[in-house]
Write an enzyme that holds these catalytic residues in place. Sequence first.
Site, PDB file in Angstrom:
ATOM      1  N   ARG A  83       0.952  -1.198   0.083  1.00  0.00           N
ATOM      2  CA  ARG A  83       0.020   0.140   0.134  1.00  0.00           C
ATOM      3  C   ARG A  83       0.829   1.207  -0.016  1.00  0.00           C
ATOM      4  NH1 ARG A  83      -4.816  -1.571   4.304  1.00  0.00           N
ATOM      5  NH2 ARG A  83      -5.286  -3.738   3.350  1.00  0.00           N
ATOM      6  N   ARG A 118       2.278   0.824  10.350  1.00  0.00           N
ATOM      7  CA  ARG A 118       1.940   1.365   8.998  1.00  0.00           C
ATOM      8  C   ARG A 118       3.229   0.940   8.105  1.00  0.00           C
ATOM      9  NH1 ARG A 118      -2.733   3.713   7.961  1.00  0.00           N
ATOM     10  NH2 ARG A 118      -3.095   4.154  10.200  1.00  0.00           N
ATOM     11  N   GLU A 123      -6.331  -1.197  15.713  1.00  0.00           N
ATOM     12  CA  GLU A 123      -7.051  -1.937  14.731  1.00  0.00           C
ATOM     13  C   GLU A 123      -5.828  -3.184  14.356  1.00  0.00           C
ATOM     14  OE1 GLU A 123      -8.042  -2.420  10.210  1.00  0.00           O
ATOM     15  OE2 GLU A 123      -8.137  -0.546  11.166  1.00  0.00           O
ATOM     16  N   SER A 182     -10.188  -6.106  10.415  1.00  0.00           N
ATOM     17  CA  SER A 182     -11.372  -5.511   9.910  1.00  0.00           C
ATOM     18  C   SER A 182     -12.234  -6.474   9.081  1.00  0.00           C
ATOM     19  CB  SER A 182     -11.000  -4.318   9.192  1.00  0.00           C
ATOM     20  OG  SER A 182     -12.135  -3.432   8.867  1.00  0.00           O
ATOM     21  N   ARG A 193       0.988  -6.338  12.965  1.00  0.00           N
ATOM     22  CA  ARG A 193       0.335  -5.734  13.887  1.00  0.00           C
ATOM     23  C   ARG A 193       0.352  -6.624  15.164  1.00  0.00           C
ATOM     24  NH1 ARG A 193      -3.751  -0.931  12.182  1.00  0.00           N
ATOM     25  NH2 ARG A 193      -2.062  -0.194  10.816  1.00  0.00           N
TER      26      ARG A 193
END
Length: 447
Positions: free
Chosen positions: A282, A297, A369, A372, A412
């Site tokens: 990403r 991130r 988070e 999801s 994560r």
Amino acid sequence: MLDPNLLRKDLPRVVGALARRGLSFDSDRYHDLEARRKAVQVRTEELQARRNALAKQIGQLKSRGEDASAVLAESQAIPDELKALEHDLAAVQQELSQWLMTLPNLPHDSVPDGASEVDNVEVRRWLPGIAGADGNPAGLGFEPRDHVALAEPFGLDFESARKLVGARFMMLRGPIARLHRALTQFMLDLQTGEHGYTECYTPYIVNGSTLFGTGQLPKFKDDMFWVTKGGQGSTPDEDEGPAEDLYLISTAEIPLTGTVRDTILEARDLPLRLTAHTPCFRSEAGSGGRDLRGIIRQHQFDKVEMVQIVHPERSWEALDEMVGHAEHVLQALGLPYRVVLLCAGDMGFGSAKTYDLEVWLPAQNAWREISSVSNCLDFQARRLQGRFRPEGPKAKPEYLHTLNGSGLAVGRALVAVLENYQQADGSIVVPEALRPYMGGVDRIAAE
């Protein structure tokens, strides 16, 4: 993609639902396109009826030996007008389709109103230990260090990655690399062995058509890494088909869900439960400075993805099931987490309803988070033309429902294990569930 029939039958509902997502729908533009479409279709039907009437009239005139030249001339002019109308209809439909491709899914009625993450609603939390006075996990009994300080002595290396490619990439060595691999293997074994998913190995590169189908394009093109194939003057292989732009995947949801593109499944073959471990890429163009330190991130990260492709009647049941599958991973690792229902303004583009799982990070004193899970209903299936054939001799194909969720984000999860299992001396206790994947090692410590 939104159902065009829903816009025609209940436009106020669509306008109101999109407004909940903070989007203003241009009703005037829609009515104009619909008026143009209807006018073209009405004129087309009139001409087709006129052509049939003229053909009958020509036959009658000729059977009586009368002059049919004038009627024949009128008839011969109709195909050109019909062809022009066909072109006009295609142009209107293309404009409408391209516009609908930019519109997000409608939030389900059970999704709370709100504009951002501050409006999300906590559903439940799970704490393996004692809660503090604020309801969060109790402290560790010493000042916690963040995952970077904990992991760098054991093989987390940003400098080598920076030399190789740039910022927001990482290199792992030694025990940290092994712990990362152990997490991945544990998650895959849990999803396949206990939750009934079929493990898949997918391409890490997909074409633009697949990304249009799953909803990443056109809206999120600038958040993707594009791929330049071959050198200057290279020619595609014969079996590759028409040339398309290629992109690195941002999630395994894309190739897993994309497998039903232009496909009609049999109802008896549903549901499909698919899982895959892939790197995810990403670029996150325009993202701010949050989480620049560490591995929260990154431009490249690993994830174990869950996808279910189901009969429309059971997609809500499947959503709850998948949330439970993600929770099971966190519980097995002994990590504190909470489940949050996202508000309308914070959901992803293709989702009708989303639950986030947030894990506790002691060094940040915050929930972050880690998974999801979303129900997209038929939104992606319409774009992909993914359908199933209901049982019955005259049953017509219907659109599938698609769901996706992280099971979990590996990087994560690594952060969460490091911070929650850290000891005062800087060592890391290995969760019991991971020890078989670590050769029996129960602690990572300095030699």
